[in-house]
Design a protein around this motif. Structure first.
Motif, PDB file in Angstrom:
ATOM      1  N   ASN A  29      13.589   7.222 -10.729  1.00 56.27           N
ATOM      2  CA  ASN A  29      12.866   7.991  -9.719  1.00 56.27           C
ATOM      3  C   ASN A  29      11.743   8.811 -10.343  1.00 56.27           C
ATOM      4  O   ASN A  29      10.668   8.934  -9.770  1.00 56.27           O
ATOM      5  N   ALA A  30      12.013   9.325 -11.532  1.00 59.19           N
ATOM      6  CA  ALA A  30      10.956  10.080 -12.213  1.00 59.19           C
ATOM      7  C   ALA A  30       9.787   9.163 -12.535  1.00 59.19           C
ATOM      8  O   ALA A  30       8.616   9.503 -12.336  1.00 59.19           O
ATOM      9  N   ALA A  31      10.114   7.971 -13.006  1.00 55.18           N
ATOM     10  CA  ALA A  31       9.064   7.034 -13.392  1.00 55.18           C
ATOM     11  C   ALA A  31       8.234   6.603 -12.195  1.00 55.18           C
ATOM     12  O   ALA A  31       7.035   6.334 -12.299  1.00 55.18           O
ATOM     13  N   ALA A  32       8.880   6.538 -11.048  1.00 53.16           N
ATOM     14  CA  ALA A  32       8.190   6.012  -9.871  1.00 53.16           C
ATOM     15  C   ALA A  32       7.429   7.085  -9.111  1.00 53.16           C
ATOM     16  O   ALA A  32       6.589   6.768  -8.266  1.00 53.16           O
ATOM     17  N   ALA A  33       7.721   8.328  -9.414  1.00 52.48           N
ATOM     18  CA  ALA A  33       7.160   9.417  -8.612  1.00 52.48           C
ATOM     19  C   ALA A  33       5.640   9.326  -8.544  1.00 52.48           C
ATOM     20  O   ALA A  33       4.956   9.221  -9.558  1.00 52.48           O
ATOM     21  N   GLY A  34       5.137   9.338  -7.334  1.00 54.36           N
ATOM     22  CA  GLY A  34       3.697   9.372  -7.137  1.00 54.36           C
ATOM     23  C   GLY A  34       2.992   8.058  -7.384  1.00 54.36           C
ATOM     24  O   GLY A  34       1.786   7.955  -7.222  1.00 54.36           O
ATOM     25  N   LYS A  35       3.743   7.030  -7.762  1.00 58.21           N
ATOM     26  CA  LYS A  35       3.103   5.733  -8.038  1.00 58.21           C
ATOM     27  C   LYS A  35       3.097   4.837  -6.807  1.00 58.21           C
ATOM     28  O   LYS A  35       3.980   4.900  -5.969  1.00 58.21           O
ATOM     29  N   ARG A  36       2.088   3.992  -6.736  1.00 58.04           N
ATOM     30  CA  ARG A  36       2.090   2.929  -5.731  1.00 58.04           C
ATOM     31  C   ARG A  36       3.102   1.873  -6.169  1.00 58.04           C
ATOM     32  O   ARG A  36       3.391   1.741  -7.358  1.00 58.04           O
ATOM     33  N   LEU A  37       3.554   1.101  -5.238  1.00 57.55           N
ATOM     34  CA  LEU A  37       4.525   0.066  -5.588  1.00 57.55           C
ATOM     35  C   LEU A  37       3.939  -0.930  -6.580  1.00 57.55           C
ATOM     36  O   LEU A  37       4.646  -1.491  -7.401  1.00 57.55           O
ATOM     37  N   VAL A  38       2.635  -1.100  -6.469  1.00 60.78           N
ATOM     38  CA  VAL A  38       1.985  -2.075  -7.345  1.00 60.78           C
ATOM     39  C   VAL A  38       2.164  -1.699  -8.811  1.00 60.78           C
ATOM     40  O   VAL A  38       2.224  -2.560  -9.687  1.00 60.78           O
ATOM     41  N   ASP A  39       2.257  -0.408  -9.060  1.00 57.02           N
ATOM     42  CA  ASP A  39       2.313   0.038 -10.445  1.00 57.02           C
ATOM     43  C   ASP A  39       3.732   0.112 -10.989  1.00 57.02           C
ATOM     44  O   ASP A  39       3.939   0.461 -12.153  1.00 57.02           O
ATOM     45  N   LEU A  40       4.698  -0.213 -10.136  1.00 53.52           N
ATOM     46  CA  LEU A  40       6.079  -0.065 -10.559  1.00 53.52           C
ATOM     47  C   LEU A  40       6.463  -0.938 -11.750  1.00 53.52           C
ATOM     48  O   LEU A  40       7.166  -0.464 -12.648  1.00 53.52           O
ATOM     49  N   LEU A  56      24.625  -1.961  -5.271  1.00 49.45           N
ATOM     50  CA  LEU A  56      23.770  -2.075  -4.107  1.00 49.45           C
ATOM     51  C   LEU A  56      22.563  -1.190  -4.378  1.00 49.45           C
ATOM     52  O   LEU A  56      22.691   0.014  -4.579  1.00 49.45           O
ATOM     53  N   VAL A  57      21.416  -1.818  -4.437  1.00 50.36           N
ATOM     54  CA  VAL A  57      20.193  -1.078  -4.734  1.00 50.36           C
ATOM     55  C   VAL A  57      19.439  -0.844  -3.437  1.00 50.36           C
ATOM     56  O   VAL A  57      19.153  -1.791  -2.706  1.00 50.36           O
ATOM     57  N   VAL A  58      19.154   0.398  -3.134  1.00 48.56           N
ATOM     58  CA  VAL A  58      18.452   0.740  -1.902  1.00 48.56           C
ATOM     59  C   VAL A  58      17.093   1.321  -2.249  1.00 48.56           C
ATOM     60  O   VAL A  58      16.992   2.277  -3.008  1.00 48.56           O
ATOM     61  N   VAL A  59      16.063   0.715  -1.678  1.00 48.94           N
ATOM     62  CA  VAL A  59      14.709   1.156  -1.955  1.00 48.94           C
ATOM     63  C   VAL A  59      14.125   1.780  -0.700  1.00 48.94           C
ATOM     64  O   VAL A  59      14.138   1.172   0.369  1.00 48.94           O
ATOM     65  N   ILE A  60      13.635   2.997  -0.824  1.00 47.62           N
ATOM     66  CA  ILE A  60      13.055   3.670   0.333  1.00 47.62           C
ATOM     67  C   ILE A  60      11.592   3.972   0.047  1.00 47.62           C
ATOM     68  O   ILE A  60      11.261   4.643  -0.928  1.00 47.62           O
ATOM     69  N   THR A  61      10.723   3.455   0.905  1.00 44.82           N
ATOM     70  CA  THR A  61       9.295   3.674   0.685  1.00 44.82           C
ATOM     71  C   THR A  61       8.829   4.888   1.469  1.00 44.82           C
ATOM     72  O   THR A  61       9.524   5.366   2.365  1.00 44.82           O
ATOM     73  N   ASP A  62       7.646   5.348   1.146  1.00 40.89           N
ATOM     74  CA  ASP A  62       7.184   6.542   1.847  1.00 40.89           C
ATOM     75  C   ASP A  62       6.653   6.229   3.236  1.00 40.89           C
ATOM     76  O   ASP A  62       6.193   7.100   3.953  1.00 40.89           O
ATOM     77  N   THR A  63       6.691   4.969   3.631  1.00 46.92           N
ATOM     78  CA  THR A  63       6.415   4.667   5.029  1.00 46.92           C
ATOM     79  C   THR A  63       7.707   4.622   5.823  1.00 46.92           C
ATOM     80  O   THR A  63       7.715   4.261   6.990  1.00 46.92           O
ATOM     81  N   GLY A  64       8.810   4.945   5.189  1.00 42.71           N
ATOM     82  CA  GLY A  64      10.071   5.001   5.907  1.00 42.71           C
ATOM     83  C   GLY A  64      10.829   3.688   5.890  1.00 42.71           C
ATOM     84  O   GLY A  64      11.871   3.548   6.507  1.00 42.71           O
ATOM     85  N   ARG A  65      10.286   2.726   5.195  1.00 43.67           N
ATOM     86  CA  ARG A  65      10.958   1.434   5.194  1.00 43.67           C
ATOM     87  C   ARG A  65      12.065   1.421   4.151  1.00 43.67           C
ATOM     88  O   ARG A  65      11.936   1.977   3.067  1.00 43.67           O
ATOM     89  N   VAL A  66      13.160   0.788   4.503  1.00 45.30           N
ATOM     90  CA  VAL A  66      14.320   0.740   3.616  1.00 45.30           C
ATOM     91  C   VAL A  66      14.694  -0.705   3.341  1.00 45.30           C
ATOM     92  O   VAL A  66      14.848  -1.499   4.257  1.00 45.30           O
ATOM     93  N   GLU A  67      14.809  -1.050   2.084  1.00 46.76           N
ATOM     94  CA  GLU A  67      15.250  -2.394   1.716  1.00 46.76           C
ATOM     95  C   GLU A  67      16.474  -2.262   0.840  1.00 46.76           C
ATOM     96  O   GLU A  67      16.541  -1.394  -0.022  1.00 46.76           O
ATOM     97  N   ARG A 121       0.808  -1.216   0.000  1.00 46.39           N
ATOM     98  CA  ARG A 121       0.000   0.000   0.000  1.00 46.39           C
ATOM     99  C   ARG A 121       0.841   1.265   0.000  1.00 46.39           C
ATOM    100  O   ARG A 121       0.320   2.362   0.076  1.00 46.39           O
ATOM    101  N   SER A 122       2.163   1.087   0.027  1.00 42.38           N
ATOM    102  CA  SER A 122       2.984   2.285   0.122  1.00 42.38           C
ATOM    103  C   SER A 122       3.573   2.634  -1.230  1.00 42.38           C
ATOM    104  O   SER A 122       3.534   1.856  -2.172  1.00 42.38           O
ATOM    105  N   GLY A 123       4.113   3.823  -1.304  1.00 43.57           N
ATOM    106  CA  GLY A 123       4.708   4.271  -2.548  1.00 43.57           C
ATOM    107  C   GLY A 123       6.218   4.295  -2.437  1.00 43.57           C
ATOM    108  O   GLY A 123       6.788   4.125  -1.362  1.00 43.57           O
ATOM    109  N   LEU A 124       6.865   4.508  -3.563  1.00 42.34           N
ATOM    110  CA  LEU A 124       8.317   4.577  -3.577  1.00 42.34           C
ATOM    111  C   LEU A 124       8.749   6.023  -3.353  1.00 42.34           C
ATOM    112  O   LEU A 124       8.295   6.931  -4.041  1.00 42.34           O
TER     113      LEU A 124
END
Lengths: 343, 343
Positions: B187-198, B147-158, B130-133
């Motif tokens: 980052n431009a492509a992901a802006a404002g998108k839910r993770l589902v749409d990535l 090393l790929v670091v993914v940060i979600t807008d819930t503050g989670r980092v993978e 339910r979170s976004g990138l």
DNA sequence: ACTTAGCACTCTCGATCGTTGAGTGCCATC
DNA sequence: GATGGCACTCAACGATCGAGAGTGCTAAGT
């Protein structure tokens, strides 16, 4: 009455007690082990062993049980290394190599130890103190916050939010260009340095960026130094807690003290670093000063890339554990873990 | 024989049994609660309650004990909300606000619940679905790894390591400029998108970068999508396991099944998501289909920013728990946690 | 119709008490 | 120094028993 045979008797007692979980008497000893002497002779030996403090009897006229000292002697002089089976080794190798990141590797290592030993596993995160900084990343989050991500060369990643002075407070705006510059400067300053040396290096950066950026740079530098500071340095993975419950009756005092000790991560960390040793280290019963673990033994081993240990892992179980097997398992997992870790 | 009084009797039984941990008889009931009737009358009521399946007696001529159905009725119709004390609320607030990052917040929330309820706490990580990138970062590590670091807008980092085709394989080199471009595009492509749409968005990026970079871009895109996929989506924090041992005698079957259930994170996650509900959800004893938890009750609450729940937390304890207190604690921590989370 | 007192009945819990059996320590012998 | 024999000790087990708590039922009271 030869000293040799007496030790042989002790070994037999330990081995039998570990498997049967019941005090072992002189008769069964002669039946299960080819000692070549009669029960009466064994009794004489046992009397001496008891006098020397290696065994004891729970009550008059029950069998004998090893004391902490008995286990210690067993581990130091009597235990034979029992290498893992080929399938076991293979299982360790494949299971560890399937891990996707550092967290995953450590969790998997814990599960492995827990399953191999049937006890509780403890895995310490690679020490930050001995590692270097691989990369520092800053991501703007809203107007006046940064998410600072620190990546060490052991593969560990820490993230923190950082409040920075905004333009309205006299600081400079967090535009992309500024951040890029800061990032470049910080990373350049940190290149090749141990984390211990970062405070000095970063102070120089803050100095160099000039007054306009000093606020932001200072905030970030402080945060990073603090993040990597001692208090936050250590983390631990636990696995196999349920195994404890299965050997519940083992602990006279009940599980509570043991579980409590395990939850006190600070204490566990102290124990691990204290025991950290080249090969495999063993603490038996009261040798652990910790109250909760007087009925437990801890077997640990260092791990790390090359000859350079970065942290410790181990297994915790009842004093009456299968030491050779536990030692072999801990040792094996530590070795494979060292191999898999990012160099 | 009024229905009202019968329910009052049930409430009294539940409350007494929860505090004394012993089957409660008709006499003590009249002594401890001002019911205004004699033990004999109570006995009649109890007979009916037993017939209806709300209470039972462990053996003839012991007191009565609530059944799962009894607790259910109690929770649904009889329990009075018992708000936390001011100091408790304050403790929650300060303890949570001292957290330094998302991990820390969740761990602290767990500790709080464990301490407030004296039971085991479970805290689920914010759902990735339910979170976004918020940001995607790529750091070169050696020749052919990122090393790929993914940060979600819930503050989670993978973070994940990513093997990419090197120049020698026909791919392009991992120079800084290339990475910067890729980073910007992703980052431009992901802006404002839910993770589902990535997946869709990233596929477009891979398309757009042209054949020279398609290899690297594809590898990264695949990795990110995989990282955020379902299997890796969920994580859990446990706290207060030691509390279980303290109420050891509570569980007829022993602790093992419960501890085992708790270690099966997949199962726990299923339970949590299944129970996820607007307010506070309660599962009592056999209502949990899980074998290990038939003697346990689970109290959960959603949490998340605003009205948008992102995950679930809760407390697990013996069927005979203090429901009002547990519910209040879980509810309170969930509320404060929602407030503290990065918006 | 509901409540209550009285009473017989049931069943667990804890204490007591032999009995059993494993195991020891010691002594005399080999 | 090793062994066989033997008396002794003590936990564990089980049976027995009394006490106490709690119930269900019946009969009487409101």
């Amino acid at each position: 009455m030869s000293e040799e045979r007496r030790l042989e008797v002790l070994r037999a007692i330990v081995e039998d007690y570990v498997t049967t979980r019941e005090p072992v008497g002189s008769r069964v000893l002669t039946e299960r082990h080819r000692l070549g002497v009669s029960p009466a002779t064994i009794r004489n030996d046992m009397a001496v062993l008891e006098e020397e403090g290696y065994i004891t009897q729970p009550h008059t006229s029950a069998g004998r049980v090893p004391t902490d000292a008995g286990y210690r002697l067993f581990v130091d002089r009597l235990a034979e290394v029992r290498p893992l089976t080929i399938p076991q080794k293979r299982a360790i190798e494949t299971f560890l190599s399937e891990a996707v990141d550092l967290d995953d590797v450590l969790v998997r290592a814990g599960r492995l130890i827990a399953q191999l030993t049937g006890q509780v596993a403890v895995v310490q995160y690679p020490s930050l103190r001995r590692s270097g900084l691989r990369h520092l990343e800053m991501v703007p989050v809203g107007e006046d916050r940064l998410l600072v991500v620190v990546i060490t060369d052991t593969g560990r990643v820490e993230q923190r939010f950082c409040e920075v002075p905004t333009a309205s407070d006299g600081g400079s705006a967090l535009d992309v260009v500024t951040l890029a510059e800061l990032r470049a400067r910080f990373n350049a300053a940190a290149a090749g340095k141990r984390l211990v040396d970062l405070p000095v290096a970063f102070a120089a950066v803050v100095e160099a960026v000039g007054p306009a950026l000093a606020g932001v740079a200072g905030a970030v530098a402080d945060l990073v130094v603090d993040t990597l500071g001692q208090e936050n340095e250590e983390r631990i993975v636990l696995a196999g807690t349920a195994n404890l419950a299965r050997s519940e009756s083992t602990f006279e005092q009940g599980l509570s003290p043991v579980l409590e000790a395990l939850e006190e991560q600070v204490i566990l960390l102290g124990l691990l670093t204290e025991m950290s040793s080249d090969g495999v280290g063993v603490r038996i019963g009261h040798e652990n000063r910790l109250d909760g673990l007087t009925e437990a033994s801890v077997v640990v081993s260092d791990y790390g890339t090359g000859g350079d240990p970065v942290a410790t892992l181990g297994s915790i179980g009842p004093t009456r554990m299968d030491y050779p097997a536990t030692i072999a398992s801990v040792h094996a997992v530590a070795r494979y873990l060292s191999r898999v870790l990012p160099s």
